[in-house]
Design an enzyme around this catalytic site. Sequence first.
Site, PDB file in Angstrom:
ATOM      1  N   ARG A  15     -82.957  32.890  31.919  1.00 29.59           N
ATOM      2  CA  ARG A  15     -82.382  33.678  30.810  1.00 29.59           C
ATOM      3  C   ARG A  15     -80.870  33.457  30.747  1.00 29.59           C
ATOM      4  NH1 ARG A  15     -80.520  39.221  32.216  1.00 29.59           N
ATOM      5  NH2 ARG A  15     -80.532  39.375  34.476  1.00 29.59           N
ATOM      6  N   VAL A  63     -81.850  30.965  45.321  1.00 34.72           N
ATOM      7  CA  VAL A  63     -80.903  29.910  45.730  1.00 34.72           C
ATOM      8  C   VAL A  63     -80.207  30.203  47.059  1.00 34.72           C
ATOM      9  CG1 VAL A  63     -80.468  29.015  43.401  1.00 34.72           C
ATOM     10  CG2 VAL A  63     -79.013  30.852  44.313  1.00 34.72           C
ATOM     11  N   SER A 141     -65.979  30.597  36.743  1.00 35.54           N
ATOM     12  CA  SER A 141     -65.538  31.667  35.833  1.00 35.54           C
ATOM     13  C   SER A 141     -64.011  31.652  35.821  1.00 35.54           C
ATOM     14  CB  SER A 141     -66.030  33.023  36.340  1.00 35.54           C
ATOM     15  OG  SER A 141     -65.369  34.068  35.639  1.00 35.54           O
ATOM     16  N   TYR A 154     -66.760  38.695  43.372  1.00 33.18           N
ATOM     17  CA  TYR A 154     -67.072  37.721  42.311  1.00 33.18           C
ATOM     18  C   TYR A 154     -65.941  36.689  42.182  1.00 33.18           C
ATOM     19  CZ  TYR A 154     -68.607  36.099  37.672  1.00 33.18           C
ATOM     20  OH  TYR A 154     -69.025  35.344  36.603  1.00 33.18           O
ATOM     21  N   ALA A 156     -63.692  35.826  44.389  1.00 34.63           N
ATOM     22  CA  ALA A 156     -63.639  34.956  45.577  1.00 34.63           C
ATOM     23  C   ALA A 156     -64.770  33.934  45.531  1.00 34.63           C
ATOM     24  CB  ALA A 156     -63.739  35.800  46.846  1.00 34.63           C
ATOM     25  N   LYS A 158     -66.247  32.658  42.866  1.00 32.85           N
ATOM     26  CA  LYS A 158     -66.015  31.654  41.823  1.00 32.85           C
ATOM     27  C   LYS A 158     -64.813  30.764  42.173  1.00 32.85           C
ATOM     28  CE  LYS A 158     -69.437  32.832  39.098  1.00 32.85           C
ATOM     29  NZ  LYS A 158     -70.572  31.928  38.883  1.00 32.85           N
ATOM     30  N   ILE A 187     -68.583  35.934  27.935  1.00 32.96           N
ATOM     31  CA  ILE A 187     -69.693  35.382  27.161  1.00 32.96           C
ATOM     32  C   ILE A 187     -70.717  36.495  26.953  1.00 32.96           C
ATOM     33  CG2 ILE A 187     -71.449  33.561  27.089  1.00 32.96           C
ATOM     34  CD1 ILE A 187     -68.495  32.529  27.287  1.00 32.96           C
TER      35      ILE A 187
HETATM   36  P1  NDP Z   1     -77.510  36.542  33.690  1.00 27.40           P
HETATM   37  O1  NDP Z   1     -77.494  37.684  34.646  1.00 27.40           O
HETATM   38  O2  NDP Z   1     -77.859  36.775  32.257  1.00 27.40           O
HETATM   39  O3  NDP Z   1     -78.432  35.363  34.248  1.00 27.40           O
HETATM   40  C1  NDP Z   1     -78.330  34.912  35.575  1.00 27.40           C
HETATM   41  C2  NDP Z   1     -79.673  34.357  35.986  1.00 27.40           C
HETATM   42  O4  NDP Z   1     -79.606  33.978  37.383  1.00 27.40           O
HETATM   43  C3  NDP Z   1     -80.784  35.411  35.869  1.00 27.40           C
HETATM   44  O5  NDP Z   1     -81.948  34.825  35.329  1.00 27.40           O
HETATM   45  C4  NDP Z   1     -80.960  35.837  37.304  1.00 27.40           C
HETATM   46  O6  NDP Z   1     -82.244  36.376  37.594  1.00 27.40           O
HETATM   47  C5  NDP Z   1     -80.733  34.532  38.051  1.00 27.40           C
HETATM   48  N1  NDP Z   1     -80.499  34.745  39.471  1.00 27.40           N
HETATM   49  C6  NDP Z   1     -79.849  35.785  40.055  1.00 27.40           C
HETATM   50  N2  NDP Z   1     -79.867  35.656  41.389  1.00 27.40           N
HETATM   51  C7  NDP Z   1     -80.551  34.504  41.668  1.00 27.40           C
HETATM   52  C8  NDP Z   1     -80.920  33.848  42.864  1.00 27.40           C
HETATM   53  N3  NDP Z   1     -80.604  34.338  44.062  1.00 27.40           N
HETATM   54  N4  NDP Z   1     -81.624  32.677  42.790  1.00 27.40           N
HETATM   55  C9  NDP Z   1     -81.983  32.171  41.578  1.00 27.40           C
HETATM   56  N5  NDP Z   1     -81.660  32.769  40.406  1.00 27.40           N
HETATM   57  C10 NDP Z   1     -80.951  33.926  40.438  1.00 27.40           C
HETATM   58  O7  NDP Z   1     -76.043  35.912  33.804  1.00 27.40           O
HETATM   59  P2  NDP Z   1     -75.245  34.961  32.782  1.00 27.40           P
HETATM   60  O8  NDP Z   1     -76.177  34.107  32.036  1.00 27.40           O
HETATM   61  O9  NDP Z   1     -74.272  35.800  32.058  1.00 27.40           O
HETATM   62  O10 NDP Z   1     -74.394  34.085  33.829  1.00 27.40           O
HETATM   63  C11 NDP Z   1     -74.763  32.774  34.214  1.00 27.40           C
HETATM   64  C12 NDP Z   1     -73.617  32.196  35.032  1.00 27.40           C
HETATM   65  O11 NDP Z   1     -72.416  32.199  34.247  1.00 27.40           O
HETATM   66  C13 NDP Z   1     -73.303  32.995  36.297  1.00 27.40           C
HETATM   67  O12 NDP Z   1     -72.961  32.122  37.343  1.00 27.40           O
HETATM   68  C14 NDP Z   1     -72.095  33.817  35.874  1.00 27.40           C
HETATM   69  O13 NDP Z   1     -71.302  34.186  36.977  1.00 27.40           O
HETATM   70  C15 NDP Z   1     -71.385  32.841  34.962  1.00 27.40           C
HETATM   71  N6  NDP Z   1     -70.451  33.464  34.045  1.00 27.40           N
HETATM   72  C16 NDP Z   1     -70.891  34.380  33.102  1.00 27.40           C
HETATM   73  C17 NDP Z   1     -69.966  34.960  32.257  1.00 27.40           C
HETATM   74  C18 NDP Z   1     -70.367  35.953  31.216  1.00 27.40           C
HETATM   75  O14 NDP Z   1     -69.466  36.491  30.559  1.00 27.40           O
HETATM   76  N7  NDP Z   1     -71.634  36.241  31.003  1.00 27.40           N
HETATM   77  C19 NDP Z   1     -68.546  34.650  32.347  1.00 27.40           C
HETATM   78  C20 NDP Z   1     -68.196  33.700  33.356  1.00 27.40           C
HETATM   79  C21 NDP Z   1     -69.139  33.128  34.162  1.00 27.40           C
HETATM   80  P3  NDP Z   1     -82.601  37.923  37.174  1.00 27.40           P
HETATM   81  O15 NDP Z   1     -83.199  37.840  35.815  1.00 27.40           O
HETATM   82  O16 NDP Z   1     -83.549  38.390  38.215  1.00 27.40           O
HETATM   83  O17 NDP Z   1     -81.309  38.698  37.199  1.00 27.40           O
END
Ligand code: NDP
Length: 246
Positions: A15, A63, A141, A154, A156, A158, A187
């Site tokens: 997602r 992961v 990020s 977070y 640290a 990133k 985002i």
């Molecule tokens: P979401 O929470 O919407 O999606 C993150 C996904 O990663 C989820 O499907 C989640 O599963 C999965 N996940 C969490 N933990 C694990 C794990 N241990 N192993 C495998 N999968 C896992 O986050 P975003 O789409 O917003 O973020 C994606 C990336 O972008 C992240 O690294 C975030 O830090 C980075 N980012 C996002 C920003 C934003 O504004 N949204 C800004 C800057 C960076 P589950 O559905 O169970 O939660």
Amino acid sequence: MELENKVAIITGGARGIGYAIAQKLADEGANIAICDVNEQTLSEAEKELSKTGRKVLALKVDVTNSKSVQEFIDQVIEKLGKIDILVNNAGITKDTLIMRMDEAQWDSVINVNLKGVFNCTKAVIKPMMKQRYGKIINIASIIGQIGNPGQVNYAASKGGVIALTKTVAKEVASRNINVNALAPGFIQTAMTDVLSEDVKNSMLKLIPLGKLGTADNIADAVVFFASEKSSYITGQVLRVCGGMVT
Ligand code: NDP
């Protein structure tokens, strides 16, 4: 199409930004492997991605668990034949000020956001070195560059991802493997939907382009780093943040 017959792995691909990345890479012709921790969102994503006509593998993998990650990578090679692109996207937040943050909140964010990137990168690096080709794209990020109150874990993690990106880029450049990072700003996803309207409005004032980014904005930049159009770029961090940080 930029990525015909390539094989791409996207962590946290069920997602949010990860799913948008998987969709765009599939639209560009890549076969897709996603891993995630939520079985329901995984199977929904698998169903949608399969509509592109590409091969799709969707597996439940945390992961932070190096053994599960290695088994996942082995399965991708067995079922899809190779690995060309790795997008380290899985990430979480557990925000609070350092004075209130407990060890578990620190450890879980560092484990998913930083150790997860280490585990997945280590697992793909040998096959990529052997085939003398690879594109690794880490989703960092801007918070890892500028800091943010309430996000010491977070920020640290990133910042660590950015340092890892630069180091691995230097280690594997001679094998024709590019390693780059994206630093998104704010985002619109589930991660930011939880913020109050007040917080969102004050964030908007800091963004020169005057709007939150979309998951597709990040996915477009990933396609660039996954394609030959970026073949002379490695060890770099591209901010996709509406001009918030310059
Ligand atoms: P979401 O929470 O919407 O999606 C993150 C996904 O990663 C989820 O499907 C989640 O599963 C999965 N996940 C969490 N933990 C694990 C794990 N241990 N192993 C495998 N999968 C896992 O986050 P975003 O789409 O917003 O973020 C994606 C990336 O972008 C992240 O690294 C975030 O830090 C980075 N980012 C996002 C920003 C934003 O504004 N949204 C800004 C800057 C960076 P589950 O559905 O169970 O939660």
